[in-house]
Scaffold this active site. Structure first.
Site, PDB file in Angstrom:
ATOM      1  N   SER A  23       0.805  -1.218   0.000  1.00 43.57           N
ATOM      2  CA  SER A  23       0.000   0.000   0.000  1.00 43.57           C
ATOM      3  C   SER A  23       0.838   1.267   0.000  1.00 43.57           C
ATOM      4  O   SER A  23       0.295   2.371  -0.050  1.00 43.57           O
ATOM      5  CB  SER A  23      -0.938   0.016   1.218  1.00 43.57           C
ATOM      6  OG  SER A  23      -0.187   0.127   2.420  1.00 43.57           O
ATOM      7  N   ARG A  46      -1.769  -3.491   6.527  1.00 44.53           N
ATOM      8  CA  ARG A  46      -2.677  -3.431   7.672  1.00 44.53           C
ATOM      9  C   ARG A  46      -3.821  -2.440   7.460  1.00 44.53           C
ATOM     10  O   ARG A  46      -4.967  -2.721   7.786  1.00 44.53           O
ATOM     11  CB  ARG A  46      -1.901  -3.018   8.925  1.00 44.53           C
ATOM     12  CG  ARG A  46      -0.873  -4.024   9.387  1.00 44.53           C
ATOM     13  CD  ARG A  46      -0.290  -3.597  10.723  1.00 44.53           C
ATOM     14  NE  ARG A  46       0.832  -4.436  11.130  1.00 44.53           N
ATOM     15  CZ  ARG A  46       1.396  -4.377  12.318  1.00 44.53           C
ATOM     16  NH1 ARG A  46       0.973  -3.512  13.221  1.00 44.53           N
ATOM     17  NH2 ARG A  46       2.417  -5.164  12.621  1.00 44.53           N
ATOM     18  N   LYS A  50      -5.349   2.987   3.278  1.00 46.80           N
ATOM     19  CA  LYS A  50      -4.178   3.060   2.400  1.00 46.80           C
ATOM     20  C   LYS A  50      -4.271   2.003   1.301  1.00 46.80           C
ATOM     21  O   LYS A  50      -3.869   2.250   0.151  1.00 46.80           O
ATOM     22  CB  LYS A  50      -2.905   2.879   3.220  1.00 46.80           C
ATOM     23  CG  LYS A  50      -2.597   4.048   4.142  1.00 46.80           C
ATOM     24  CD  LYS A  50      -1.398   3.780   5.034  1.00 46.80           C
ATOM     25  CE  LYS A  50      -0.115   3.712   4.265  1.00 46.80           C
ATOM     26  NZ  LYS A  50       1.059   3.576   5.176  1.00 46.80           N
ATOM     27  N   ASP A  76      -2.461  -8.489   9.506  1.00 51.00           N
ATOM     28  CA  ASP A  76      -1.288  -8.263  10.359  1.00 51.00           C
ATOM     29  C   ASP A  76      -0.372  -9.466  10.185  1.00 51.00           C
ATOM     30  O   ASP A  76      -0.609 -10.536  10.756  1.00 51.00           O
ATOM     31  CB  ASP A  76      -1.718  -8.111  11.820  1.00 51.00           C
ATOM     32  CG  ASP A  76      -0.534  -7.923  12.764  1.00 51.00           C
ATOM     33  OD1 ASP A  76       0.615  -7.940  12.288  1.00 51.00           O
ATOM     34  OD2 ASP A  76      -0.768  -7.766  13.983  1.00 51.00           O
ATOM     35  N   LEU A  77       0.676  -9.320   9.390  1.00 57.63           N
ATOM     36  CA  LEU A  77       1.515 -10.447   9.011  1.00 57.63           C
ATOM     37  C   LEU A  77       2.476 -10.883  10.104  1.00 57.63           C
ATOM     38  O   LEU A  77       3.209 -11.858   9.917  1.00 57.63           O
ATOM     39  CB  LEU A  77       2.282 -10.102   7.734  1.00 57.63           C
ATOM     40  CG  LEU A  77       1.405  -9.715   6.542  1.00 57.63           C
ATOM     41  CD1 LEU A  77       2.262  -9.423   5.322  1.00 57.63           C
ATOM     42  CD2 LEU A  77       0.376 -10.792   6.232  1.00 57.63           C
ATOM     43  N   TYR A 179      17.122  -2.451  13.879  1.00 60.03           N
ATOM     44  CA  TYR A 179      16.637  -2.785  12.534  1.00 60.03           C
ATOM     45  C   TYR A 179      17.543  -3.746  11.774  1.00 60.03           C
ATOM     46  O   TYR A 179      17.074  -4.751  11.220  1.00 60.03           O
ATOM     47  CB  TYR A 179      16.501  -1.472  11.763  1.00 60.03           C
ATOM     48  CG  TYR A 179      16.027  -1.546  10.340  1.00 60.03           C
ATOM     49  CD1 TYR A 179      14.719  -1.896  10.030  1.00 60.03           C
ATOM     50  CD2 TYR A 179      16.883  -1.209   9.287  1.00 60.03           C
ATOM     51  CE1 TYR A 179      14.275  -1.921   8.712  1.00 60.03           C
ATOM     52  CE2 TYR A 179      16.450  -1.231   7.968  1.00 60.03           C
ATOM     53  CZ  TYR A 179      15.149  -1.585   7.688  1.00 60.03           C
ATOM     54  OH  TYR A 179      14.709  -1.602   6.381  1.00 60.03           O
ATOM     55  N   LYS A 183      17.138  -7.550   9.378  1.00 59.55           N
ATOM     56  CA  LYS A 183      17.446  -7.656   7.958  1.00 59.55           C
ATOM     57  C   LYS A 183      18.524  -8.710   7.707  1.00 59.55           C
ATOM     58  O   LYS A 183      18.494  -9.429   6.705  1.00 59.55           O
ATOM     59  CB  LYS A 183      17.902  -6.301   7.413  1.00 59.55           C
ATOM     60  CG  LYS A 183      16.791  -5.265   7.336  1.00 59.55           C
ATOM     61  CD  LYS A 183      15.668  -5.699   6.399  1.00 59.55           C
ATOM     62  CE  LYS A 183      14.694  -4.565   6.106  1.00 59.55           C
ATOM     63  NZ  LYS A 183      13.580  -4.984   5.213  1.00 59.55           N
ATOM     64  N   SER A 229      10.250   7.858   0.861  1.00 57.25           N
ATOM     65  CA  SER A 229       8.866   7.464   1.142  1.00 57.25           C
ATOM     66  C   SER A 229       8.444   8.118   2.448  1.00 57.25           C
ATOM     67  O   SER A 229       9.287   8.658   3.187  1.00 57.25           O
ATOM     68  CB  SER A 229       8.766   5.938   1.280  1.00 57.25           C
ATOM     69  OG  SER A 229       9.484   5.504   2.429  1.00 57.25           O
TER      70      SER A 229
END
Length: 336
Positions: A23, A46, A50, A76-77, A179, A183, A229
């Site tokens: 989205s 979610r 959007k 909600d993954l 973060y 990854k 973004s």
């Protein structure tokens, strides 16, 4: 050879693709560009509003407006049962056929120094970055790897899982403690699956006598750097000044540019995909046992990049030390 055109290793025309995080940002750009190539696309996120807004642009991107189909799912993954629901709902919507591609773009970045970050946020980062991707991969592989008799095994094209990681998985930067580990975990999962899936692909090589999955399955991982973004704007508000200084060489790309480069690399059949030169240097200095896209080219690049990083790695540590000498402890450092 003049006039020679390599075979497309990632055909999507007429195939069904799920894009998580579809989205906004890179996920939205990926979904629209795959629609431009003739794919039927399901976007997952979610926030329903959007999704609805992005759905309009997705339909407008269709190569064949009269034939292509589009759908969106709010989920909600971080919940595995929700990922199973996404696969099941997509399969039902797709006339009983499993999706052909799952591209995992869901997740967000919460920068900050590790010690300054709450344990809840550290866990949230692992959930929204790593587990959303791992959950989706597990849920779809449970469907794709079901064995069928030789008569139902098809030659090509293969099915694909595409993870979206970050160059921070190769070269961590101070200020991304919440973060970058998530990854890096995604990259490790990708390398593991690249081996494990060959068990099933190998079984299909003897389909005249073996039960095996219906199609070959391939895994790929994309490693962008900064992406312009709304999420990037939020990161900039939270990002330590030291982090901004250390990543000055990162010139953020647009979501459209990142999606375009990634899709072209997938069409060439690449496995670990970067979207700019400095990202490729970061990758080749950290290849380890990962499969190479081009054995000779990547090996030569790794020699060069390892020489470059003989200076870069100490420089990053020195920048952090010099920052501490100049500015002292972070304001939120623990005290006794």
């Amino acid at each position: 050879m003049m006039g020679f055109k390599a075979k497309n290793q990632f055909p999507v025309d007429g195939r069904t693709v799920i894009v998580t995080g579809g989205s906004d940002g890179m996920g939205k750009a990926v979904a629209c560009q795959l629609a431009e190539k003739g794919a039927h696309v399901v976007i997952v996120a979610r926030t329903i509003k959007k999704l609805e807004d992005s759905f309009v642009g997705l339909k407008a991107s269709a190569r064949y407006p009269a034939q292509q189909r589009f759908h969106y799912i709010s989920a909600d993954l971080t919940s595995y049962t929700e990922c199973e629901r996404v696969i099941n709902e997509t399969t039902e919507w797709n006339n009983g056929e499993y999706p052909d591609v799952v591209w995992c773009c869901a997740g967000y970045c919460h920068p900050g120094f590790f010690v300054d970050t709450s344990m809840q946020t550290l866990r949230d980062q692992m959930d929204t970055v790593y587990w959303t991707a791992a959950n989706m991969a597990h849920a779809v592989l449970q469907k794709w790897l079901v064995t069928v008799p030789p008569s139902k095994q098809t030659p090509n094209p293969a099915r694909h899982i595409v993870f979206t990681s970050s160059t921070l998985a190769f070269v961590p930067i101070a200020g991304y403690g919440p973060y970058s580990p998530a990854k890096a975990a995604m990259r490790s999962l990708s390398d593991t699956l690249s081996q494990e899936l060959e068990i099933y692909n190998g079984a299909r090589a003897y389909r005249t006598r073996n039960r095996a999955p219906a199609c070959d399955v391939k895994v790929h991982t994309v490693f962008p750097m900064g992406i312009l973004s709304p999420g990037f704007d939020n990161e900039e508000k939270m990002k330590p000044e030291l982090t901004k200084m250390m990543e000055e060489a990162d010139k953020p790309q647009t979501p459209t540019e990142v999606a375009r480069i990634a899709i072209k690399a997938l069409e060439r059949g690449e496995y670990l995909i970067t979207t700019m030169l400095i990202g490729n240097l970061m990758k080749t200095t950290s290849l380890g046992s990962s499969p190479r896209n081009h054995a000779i080219r990547d090996t030569l690049s790794s020699w060069v990049s390892n020489l470059v990083f003989l200076k870069v790695v100490p420089d990053l540590r020195n920048q952090a030390r010099d920052w501490g000498l100049k500015h002292g402890m972070p304001n939120s450092a623990p005290e006794h």
